[in-house]
Design an enzyme around this catalytic site. Structure first.
Site, PDB file in Angstrom:
ATOM      1  N   CYS A  42      -3.127  -4.022 -31.459  1.00  0.00           N
ATOM      2  CA  CYS A  42      -2.397  -2.879 -32.004  1.00  0.00           C
ATOM      3  C   CYS A  42      -2.806  -1.570 -31.306  1.00  0.00           C
ATOM      4  O   CYS A  42      -3.971  -1.192 -31.345  1.00  0.00           O
ATOM      5  CB  CYS A  42      -2.671  -2.790 -33.505  1.00  0.00           C
ATOM      6  SG  CYS A  42      -1.670  -1.543 -34.297  1.00  0.00           S
ATOM      7  N   CYS A 101      26.017  -4.049  -6.306  1.00  0.00           N
ATOM      8  CA  CYS A 101      27.417  -4.500  -6.257  1.00  0.00           C
ATOM      9  C   CYS A 101      27.819  -5.080  -7.614  1.00  0.00           C
ATOM     10  O   CYS A 101      27.163  -5.964  -8.141  1.00  0.00           O
ATOM     11  CB  CYS A 101      27.613  -5.556  -5.172  1.00  0.00           C
ATOM     12  SG  CYS A 101      29.326  -6.154  -5.099  1.00  0.00           S
ATOM     13  N   CYS A 108      34.432  -0.327  -4.527  1.00  0.00           N
ATOM     14  CA  CYS A 108      33.798   0.756  -5.305  1.00  0.00           C
ATOM     15  C   CYS A 108      32.857   1.574  -4.417  1.00  0.00           C
ATOM     16  O   CYS A 108      32.501   2.702  -4.737  1.00  0.00           O
ATOM     17  CB  CYS A 108      33.034   0.180  -6.483  1.00  0.00           C
ATOM     18  SG  CYS A 108      31.662  -0.861  -5.980  1.00  0.00           S
ATOM     19  N   CYS A 117      27.728   0.079  -2.805  1.00  0.00           N
ATOM     20  CA  CYS A 117      26.778  -0.428  -1.818  1.00  0.00           C
ATOM     21  C   CYS A 117      26.581   0.609  -0.721  1.00  0.00           C
ATOM     22  O   CYS A 117      25.478   0.804  -0.230  1.00  0.00           O
ATOM     23  CB  CYS A 117      27.262  -1.747  -1.223  1.00  0.00           C
ATOM     24  SG  CYS A 117      28.892  -1.645  -0.470  1.00  0.00           S
ATOM     25  N   CYS A 159      16.900  -5.554   2.443  1.00  0.00           N
ATOM     26  CA  CYS A 159      16.129  -5.146   1.264  1.00  0.00           C
ATOM     27  C   CYS A 159      16.724  -5.651  -0.044  1.00  0.00           C
ATOM     28  O   CYS A 159      16.047  -5.716  -1.043  1.00  0.00           O
ATOM     29  CB  CYS A 159      15.996  -3.629   1.230  1.00  0.00           C
ATOM     30  SG  CYS A 159      17.527  -2.777   0.838  1.00  0.00           S
ATOM     31  N   CYS A 200      35.398  -8.047  -2.568  1.00  0.00           N
ATOM     32  CA  CYS A 200      35.074  -6.618  -2.654  1.00  0.00           C
ATOM     33  C   CYS A 200      36.183  -5.848  -3.364  1.00  0.00           C
ATOM     34  O   CYS A 200      37.367  -6.018  -3.076  1.00  0.00           O
ATOM     35  CB  CYS A 200      34.870  -6.062  -1.243  1.00  0.00           C
ATOM     36  SG  CYS A 200      34.655  -4.282  -1.228  1.00  0.00           S
ATOM     37  N   ASN A 224       0.765  -7.907 -26.751  1.00  0.00           N
ATOM     38  CA  ASN A 224       1.040  -7.040 -27.887  1.00  0.00           C
ATOM     39  C   ASN A 224       1.820  -5.850 -27.334  1.00  0.00           C
ATOM     40  O   ASN A 224       2.188  -5.832 -26.164  1.00  0.00           O
ATOM     41  CB  ASN A 224      -0.271  -6.599 -28.553  1.00  0.00           C
ATOM     42  CG  ASN A 224      -0.045  -6.225 -30.019  1.00  0.00           C
ATOM     43  OD1 ASN A 224       0.893  -5.532 -30.344  1.00  0.00           O
ATOM     44  ND2 ASN A 224      -0.937  -6.695 -30.897  1.00  0.00           N
TER      45      ASN A 224
HETATM   46  S1  SF4 Z   1      29.427  -2.665  -3.953  1.00  0.00           S
HETATM   47 FE1  SF4 Z   1      30.462  -4.629  -3.705  1.00  0.00          FE
HETATM   48  S2  SF4 Z   1      32.510  -4.322  -4.485  1.00  0.00           S
HETATM   49 FE2  SF4 Z   1      31.638  -2.305  -4.186  1.00  0.00          FE
HETATM   50  S3  SF4 Z   1      32.322  -1.733  -2.129  1.00  0.00           S
HETATM   51 FE3  SF4 Z   1      30.313  -2.687  -1.899  1.00  0.00          FE
HETATM   52  S4  SF4 Z   1      30.760  -4.828  -1.497  1.00  0.00           S
HETATM   53 FE4  SF4 Z   1      32.632  -3.924  -2.301  1.00  0.00          FE
HETATM   54  S1  SF4 Z   2      20.224  -5.156   2.345  1.00  0.00           S
HETATM   55 FE1  SF4 Z   2      19.391  -3.084   2.176  1.00  0.00          FE
HETATM   56  S2  SF4 Z   2      19.430  -2.315   4.279  1.00  0.00           S
HETATM   57 FE2  SF4 Z   2      20.759  -4.120   4.248  1.00  0.00          FE
HETATM   58  S3  SF4 Z   2      22.801  -3.293   3.923  1.00  0.00           S
HETATM   59 FE3  SF4 Z   2      21.971  -3.846   1.896  1.00  0.00          FE
HETATM   60  S4  SF4 Z   2      21.023  -1.954   1.154  1.00  0.00           S
HETATM   61 FE4  SF4 Z   2      21.365  -1.658   3.329  1.00  0.00          FE
END
Ligand code: SF4
Ligand code: SF4
Ligand SMILES: Cc1cc2nc3c(=O)[nH]c(=O)nc-3n(C[C@H](O)[C@H](O)[C@H](O)COP(=O)(O)OP(=O)(O)OC[C@H]3O[C@@H](n4cnc5c(N)ncnc54)[C@H](O)[C@@H]3O)c2cc1C
Ligand SMILES: Cc1cc2nc3c(=O)[nH]c(=O)nc-3n(C[C@H](O)[C@H](O)[C@H](O)COP(=O)(O)O)c2cc1C
Ligand code: SF4
Lengths: 441, 463
Positions: B134, B385, B344, B347, B378, B341, B199
């Site tokens: 606690c 997305c 949007c 990304c 990364c 896709c 906890n």
């Molecule tokens: S985040 Fe996904 S849906 Fe949006 S533009 Fe990028 S690839 Fe297309």
């Molecule tokens: S994986 Fe990372 S570096 Fe590669 S496109 Fe996606 S966000 Fe950019």
């Protein structure tokens, strides 16, 4: 079909004409706004003629900053509240929302927009004010979306503004034309009162500008004149029998309806002539007023109608039936409408051809002509040097709104030939800046 | 049908789902209701020294439209009379002899510990859980997390308890410590039969913007509380893993923290827990959630071919390595499925502003394009997305090479000084700083309405 009982009280009217896009409550707004992806270079913004920063205001709603959201909306569009309810969002912002591409319901942008603006209107919170007086004056003819938007923008730029309106209320077709299930009179007028209180333009109702004399006075007294006069009455069809009792123009019928609600009577069987959005509205409204049968008669095929698909679906949804490839040739009856004599048609190379010998009479007791609005060419002819195009539209610079008479500027239906509230609001804002640029030279 | 029953350090239970010691286990009424609903066991709301509670006691962390993704409280242990609790334990055990009823305890002196252990044992408890966790109220009085943070004292108290306990003893650990394995080892040294964790985490769940006070607010003031709920699962999982992997602990673990669905439970189990405890989710949604949990777990076990819970306990542990043992030659690159896709461009902004400028936009399409040579793999774009399986990380190394940091260090190829040629970040493409200026397209938007193009597409003349 009689899906709707004839409304006899204000309450029954309100039930038959229930709002298609009711204002959201806080929970709905929170949930809906939480879905917005905050797209980069958002397609919804691009699809909005007034360019409202949609993801921004949605995020503001989601973070509890409803006032900030209203500010974002009004900064781009003075009819922000009305537009949320009356815009064809299905083909504008919401139609562009990326969720559509995932077969997911797009964000209800319109309703979120009305949510934030309704809240600020109700609170009366002051978001804007007039700019410092610059000593110049502008006359605005017409208190529709174009006129009022121009007035707001001009006031924020420091002009003294006098608005002259033929009718008794502001907002033009927003209160005299748009279907009552899209927006209520109270909502429309509340937004008008809110804007007037913020910007302090002067309004003169029941003050039509009709004569050369009156125009001359305006020309002398004001540095510029803004034309926001919209369109005119319903076009005449030039058919025999058009003068019969119960044969009416859609614009006039709807104006009556908006003002007198359930006190407006419809026939038991109504024929609406036309295939545009106004025809869909008039048909839908007749049905909601308790007509037993509503027939939509159009010269061409169903696919060729000018109306948005969702507007036709809406009419079908309340029992309206379609009659396609027919052209009216006479309104029959003895004093009163008794029917419409049609001739069947076919289209070839885009032209409507009548099929000889195919005439027939469709009985009815009311005819609504939704066959377009006339242009106010006669009135416009009183303005020296003002040029119109072949369709009777005012010719003006697309960016500044300036007409061929440099003192006159125009926006809205009178310039674009008839579009939506949002177009009038967006154009007028730009034109107000055109006036400012012109008068600051 | 897989067998869900467990024998946790000698405590038997028809399934691994226990209610954690908390408000849902405050009374015999609630526990019977819970057993009736399907819970396998319950750790009674902690019995101990007399306390008085305040109101309000709970604070919530909401995210967008989601309520209580995190939860905090400033409640103390049971404020009901000890005799009532003991009598109810007896009754529950009578009616549910095969369910696990565990007495959670917290007192101060050796004598008090002896007394309360004996009394709970007499009442029929199947085991004990010592509350050393606690993080508010009790620690100021030298109990709870104050003990959990002092391995020596913890060990001593466990020893006191073991002097009289004839039933299994679980030590419940506090996460408010830098190395969870230290108190865990102290518990082991003291002779405990098992550990449970975590906890609550000492926290301020939010601040009221009008009253200028932390939640929950007691007459305009507040105090730090204990954090729990879905948001703490990552912390709990890591601590469970740390204890499960430690070669010297080797005690059964009851996993607690952020468990709301069968999936959360399975994650705890795969990282080494053999029973799981639930508090916030039961407080949020009621005892009924147990049906989803047991049926989900069962279905998962059928699909994976696990016959007993023990077939899966710790199954993920061999794959949790130290960072230095990860293969640095493995390389993935983002790949956008153009058909999925929705444009949007989240990304794009994520990689542009938050990663490595490895995505570009092309005129005429809203589908962004990966610049493969810039992508460091990364993962960020695929995480932001919003479309399932739209951005996938594709393996781009040839799978033949394997080299870890440890191996590089051993081989002398690891960088050791600043500006070392062997260091990372040297071969990535990084744009010149000045290229950033004027880039953000959004910057020119409204403020005062975007310039309207005026190119209205005129509607077809209405008929
Ligand atoms: S985040 Fe996904 S849906 Fe949006 S533009 Fe990028 S690839 Fe297309
Ligand atoms: S994986 Fe990372 S570096 Fe590669 S496109 Fe996606 S966000 Fe950019
Ligand atoms: C039946 C119908 C339904 C519609 N439904 C929708 C809809 O659902 N959504 C949507 O976005 N748009 C809709 N529209 C279109 C929309 O209403 C118009 O595009 C918009 O109102 C145009 O604004 P405006 O200011 O240019 O003209 P108007 O709204 O027509 O305003 C012009 C104003 O000027 C006044 N005026 C005219 N001449 C003079 C004069 N000489 N002196 C003084 N005052 C004068 C008029 O009384 C009027 O108030 C609809 C239109 C109609 C006809
Ligand atoms: C990918 C990533 C890398 C981070 N790297 C560092 C770092 O190098 N140094 C540091 O002090 N903190 C680092 N942090 C921690 C953040 O500075 C911050 O303390 C933490 O994420 C908590 O803040 P948040 O909840 O806003 O993310 C990193 C965080 C993330 C998500
Ligand atoms: S397109 Fe849709 S999801 Fe994207 S910002 Fe606009 S409303 Fe939000």
């Amino acid at each position: 079909m009689a899906e709707f009982f004839t409304p006899t009280t204000e309450q029954e009217f309100a039930e038959n004409f229930a709002q298609l896009k009711p204002v959201m409550n806080r929970t709905e707004a929170l949930y809906e706004s939480s879905r917005c992806l905050f797209c980069f270079d958002a397609p919804c913004i691009k699809a909005c003629p007034s360019g409202i920063d949609i993801p921004q205001f949605i995020r503001q709603i989601n973070s509890g900053n409803d006032t900030g959201a209203a500010r974002t909306i009004y900064e781009a569009n003075y009819f922000g509240n009305a537009c949320g309810k009356v815009c064809p969002t299905e083909v504008l912002c919401e139609g562009a929302c990326v969720y559509n591409l995932q077969e997911v319901k797009p964000i209800e942008i319109g309703r979120l927009q009305s949510y934030a603006t309704t809240k600020v209107i109700k609170s009366g919170e002051k978001l804007f004010g007039p700019g410092a007086d610059n000593g110049k004056k502008v006359a605005v003819i017409g208190a529709g979306p174009a006129g009022i938007s121009a007035a707001c923008e001009l006031r924020s730029l420091g002009y003294t503004v006098d608005v002259f309106e033929a009718k008794a209320q502001p907002s033009g077709l927003t209160v005299y034309g748009v279907a009552p299930y899209k927006i209520t009179n109270e909502e429309t007028l509340a937004e008008m009162a809110y804007l007037q209180a913020q910007f302090g333009y002067n309004t003169h109702f029941n003050s039509p500008i009709k004569s050369r004399d009156e125009l001359e006075k305006l020309e002398q007294k004001y540095d510029a004149v803004f034309l926001g006069i919209g369109l005119g009455k319903t076009n005449e069809l030039g058919l025999p029998g058009e003068d019969k009792i119960n044969c009416t123009g859609a614009v006039e019928f709807i104006a009556e309806l908006r003002q007198h609600h359930h006190e407006v009577a419809v026939g038991r069987k109504v024929i609406v002539l036309g295939g545009g959005n106004t025809a869909m509205d008039a048909a839908s409204e007749s049905s909601r007023l308790g007509a037993e049968t509503v027939l939509l008669a159009y010269r061409r095929a169903k696919e060729e109608m000018g109306a948005y698909e969702f507007e036709y679906d809406l009419a079908k949804g309340v029992g309206v039936k379609g009659l396609f490839n027919v052209a009216p040739i006479e309104i029959t009856g003895n004093g009163y409408v008794a029917g419409v004599k049609f001739i069947r048609t076919e289209t070839s190379d885009g032209k409507v051809l009548e099929i000889a010998g195919s005439e027939f009479v469709e009985p009815c007791d009311m005819v609504i002509k939704a066959t377009g609005q006339a242009k106010q060419t006669e009135f416009l002819g009183l303005i020296p040097g003002l040029k119109l195009d072949g369709k009777g539209r005012i010719i003006a610079n697309a960016h500044t709104g300036q007409t061929s008479n440099p003192k006159y500027f125009a926006s809205g239906d009178a310039w674009n030939g008839g579009a939506e509230v949002v177009n009038a609001a967006a154009e007028a804002k730009l034109t107000a800046r055109g006036i400012h640029a012109y008068l600051s030279k | 049908m897989p067998d869900l029953s467990i024998n946790f350090a000698g405590i038997k239970s028809p399934n691994p789902f226990w209610l954690a010691s908390a408000p849902p286990t405050n009374s015999g009424y609630q526990i019977m209701k819970a057993f009736d609903a399907g819970w396998g066991g319950a750790v009674w709301k902690t019995l101990g020294v007399p306390v008085v509670n305040v109101s309000s006691r709970y604070g919530g962390l909401n995210y967008r439209d989601k309520r209580l993704i995190g939860f905090n409280n400033i409640e103390l242990i049971s404020d009901r009379p000890l005799s009532h609790n003991l009598r109810e334990i007896e009754e529950v055990k009578k009616r549910f002899p095969n369910h696990a009823v565990i007495a959670s305890l917290m007192v101060q002196t050796r004598q008090e510990w002896h007394d309360i252990v004996r009394q709970s044992q007499d009442a029929g408890a199947d085991g004990f859980e010592l509350n050393f966790g606690c993080p508010h109220g009790m620690c100021e009085r030298g109990m709870g997390s104050a003990v959990g943070q002092e391995p020596k004292i913890l060990q001593m108290i466990v020893e006191w308890v073991m002097e009289v306990a004839t039933k299994p003893v679980i030590v419940k650990l506090t996460p408010n410590i830098s190395d969870i394995t230290e108190p865990a080892m102290a518990a082991r040294r003291g002779g405990a039969d098992a550990i449970s964790l975590i906890n609550t985490i000492q926290s301020i769940v939010g601040v009221d913007l009008d009253q200028f006070a932390p939640y929950p607010i007691v007459d305009g003031k507040g105090s730090n509380g204990g954090y729990c709920g879905p948001a703490v699962k990552p912390i709990a999982l890591n601590m469970v893993k740390n204890c499960a992997q430690h070669p010297d602990i080797k005690l059964p673990i009851s996993g607690i923290g952020g468990i709301e669905t069968w999936r959360d439970a399975v994650e705890h189990i795969l990282l080494g827990a053999s029973s799981v405890q639930v508090c916030t989710a039961a407080m949020h949604y009621g005892f009924g959630i147990i049906r989803e949990m047991t049926s989900g777990l069962e279905q998962y076990m059928v699909e994976k071919g696990f016959n007993t819970i023990y077939d899966m306990v710790g199954k993920a542990l061999p794959n949790v390595l130290h960072w230095e043992d990860l293969n640095m030659k493995y390389k993935v690159t983002a790949n956008i499925n153009e058909d999925k896709c929705i444009g949007c461009q989240l990304c794009y902004t994520a990689c542009e502003d938050g990663a490595h400028q490895a995505i570009k936009l092309n005129a005429g399409t809203r589908v962004p394009e990966i610049i493969e040579e810039n992508c460091v793999g990364c993962n960020l774009c695929s995480l932001v997305c919003p479309v399932e399986q739209c951005i996938t990380m594709e393996r781009t190394d040839d799978g033949t090479q394997h080299l870890t940091w440890k191996e590089r260090t051993a081989a002398g190829t690891a960088p050791t000084v600043f500006e070392d040629e062997k260091a990372g970040g040297r071969h990535h493409w990084v744009p010149e700083p000045s290229a950033a200026l004027g880039k953000e397209r959004h910057k020119t938007l409204p403020g005062k309405a975007r310039l309207y193009s005026g190119e209205t597409v005129l509607p077809a003349e209405a008929e």
